[in-house]
Design an enzyme around this catalytic site. Structure first.
Site, short mmCIF file in Angstrom:
data_model
loop_
_atom_site.label_atom_id
_atom_site.label_comp_id
_atom_site.label_asym_id
_atom_site.label_seq_id
_atom_site.Cartn_x
_atom_site.Cartn_y
_atom_site.Cartn_z
N ASP A 32 0.82 -1.22 0.00
CA ASP A 32 0.00 0.00 0.00
C ASP A 32 0.86 1.27 0.00
OD1 ASP A 32 -2.16 -1.83 0.43
OD2 ASP A 32 -1.90 -1.65 2.60
N GLU A 244 -11.63 -0.14 -2.90
CA GLU A 244 -10.76 0.44 -1.86
C GLU A 244 -9.62 1.19 -2.53
OE1 GLU A 244 -9.49 -3.03 0.36
OE2 GLU A 244 -8.25 -3.77 -1.25
O1 FUB Z 1 -3.09 -3.61 3.51
C1 FUB Z 1 -4.38 -3.87 4.04
C2 FUB Z 1 -5.42 -3.58 3.04
O2 FUB Z 1 -5.20 -4.35 1.87
C3 FUB Z 1 -5.43 -2.16 2.53
O3 FUB Z 1 -5.96 -1.25 3.43
C4 FUB Z 1 -6.20 -2.37 1.30
O4 FUB Z 1 -6.21 -1.29 0.42
C5 FUB Z 1 -5.53 -3.60 0.73
O5 FUB Z 1 -4.35 -3.28 0.05
#
Ligand code: FUB
Length: 344
Positions: A32, A244
């Site tokens: 991320d 997301e």
């Molecule tokens: O790294 C945890 C979660 O996985 C992140 O918050 C999401 O965007 C995904 O990458």
């Protein structure tokens, strides 16, 4: 995010392919990556993935991260400097577990780290921590930012000096459980609470930040994503709908809202004429990577744009990721050339 229930058609699992870009960090697992240029250097604020004792489930509980570290690069060719730990979950009074994807911003010589974590009720909220230097140490505020929930904060700084916080993530990110700014416990499954497939998809959130960067200056609004015929992207359109990993950048006066489509594993984007949107879907920035999650950031350094992303080249495990970067090209018509993490 979610690990099981993969759309097999879209998941890249052929490791005979050659990866297009090398991992930036090889002694730890990182994911991320939120990258910014501060003080003339590239600073990267990633998640810090850990081998987890927590059993895998559909809420992503095995993404059990406990701290953040920060990395910097003098330029795109490296080397990468590890500045060490900048924040640990035990130092955040309100947070219980799962430090997921963070972002950072600078204002008037102070640095702000925005991060999601689960509170004592197991609800994701978004916190902020403050530092005098980009590499920290960051001191967390005692409470999460009032009015926030869900995951994946991203801060966009507009040319007029306003700062906007974007956030949200469905399924494990809990966005589908919030209606009218209120948590509604709709069913036990991560997908419970999603709109019907023919309804408009769930929208990520935006709010302008207060002068001191520590609170929301307005009631959160939906970020609307449209098809190019002006209709709302539907909840059932998994190739296009928001899942997301919101990110916003501005190029030649156009606002680009990019995001992960989750279970179809794309980094997709839409364009608009202001930070709130609506944003009209334009296509794919990054094709599916090895691993379930796809999460990115986009930033400009000395006139060249770069995509930062992750895959699982080092581990082959979905929750043990490694960050990477690639040049990103805006084409003359304003679209972005699609990037592949595997050589074709
Ligand atoms: O790294 C945890 C979660 O996985 C992140 O918050 C999401 O965007 C995904 O990458």
């Amino acid at each position: 995010c979610k690990e099981s229930g993969k759309n097999e058609e879209h998941v890249v699992e052929d490791t005979d392919n050659k990866f297009s870009h090398p991992p930036l960090v090889t002694d730890r697992y990182t994911a991320d990556p939120s990258a910014h240029v501060f003080e003339g250097k590239i600073y990267i604020y990633p998640s810090h993935d850990l081998p987890s004792e927590v059993p895998q489930d559909d809420w992503g509980s095995h993404f059990d991260m406990q701290d953040y570290r920060v990395y910097s690069m003098e330029g795109p060719d490296g080397p990468v400097t590890d500045h060490g730990r900048i924040l640990h979950v035990d130092d955040i009074p309100w947070a219980k577990r799962q430090l997921w994807a963070p972002d950072a911003a600078e204002k008037n010589g102070k640095y702000y780290l925005y991060f999601p974590a689960k509170d004592e009720q197991d609800l994701f909220k978004i916190g902020v921590a403050v530092a005098d230097r980009p590499e920290g140490p960051f001191v967390p505020q005692p409470e999460p930012i009032a009015g926030t929930y869900s995951i994946d904060p991203a801060v966009f700084t507009d040319d007029n000096g306003e700062y906007y916080l974007y956030w949200g993530g469905i399924w494990g990110g809990q966005l589908q459980k919030w209606k009218d700014e209120t948590y509604t416990s709709v069913g036990d499954q991560p997908t419970d609470g999603e709109p019907d497939p023919e309804q408009p998809a769930l929208a990520p959130k935006i709010a302008r930040l207060s002068e001191d960067m520590l609170s929301l200056a307005e009631t959160p609004k939906d970020v609307i994503l449209l098809n190019n015929d002006g209709s709302a992207i539907k909840a059932g359109d998994h190739d296009k709908r928001f899942f997301e990993a919101a990110w916003v950048h501005k190029h030649n006066g156009t606002y680009y809202f990019s995001y992960s489509t989750g279970d179809t594993h794309y980094i997709a984007y839409g364009t608009g004429d202001n930070p709130y949107g609506p944003f009209t879907y334009q296509g794919v920035i990054l094709n599916p990577v090895q691993g379930w999650t796809n999460h990115h950031s986009i930033t400009e350094f000395e006139g060249q744009w770069y995509l930062f992303y992750h895959d699982t080249e080092l581990s082959g495990e979905t929750h043990l990721r490694n960050i990477k970067m690639a040049p990103l090209e805006h084409l003359p018509d304003g679209t972005i050339k699609t990037i592949d993490s595997m050589q074709q």
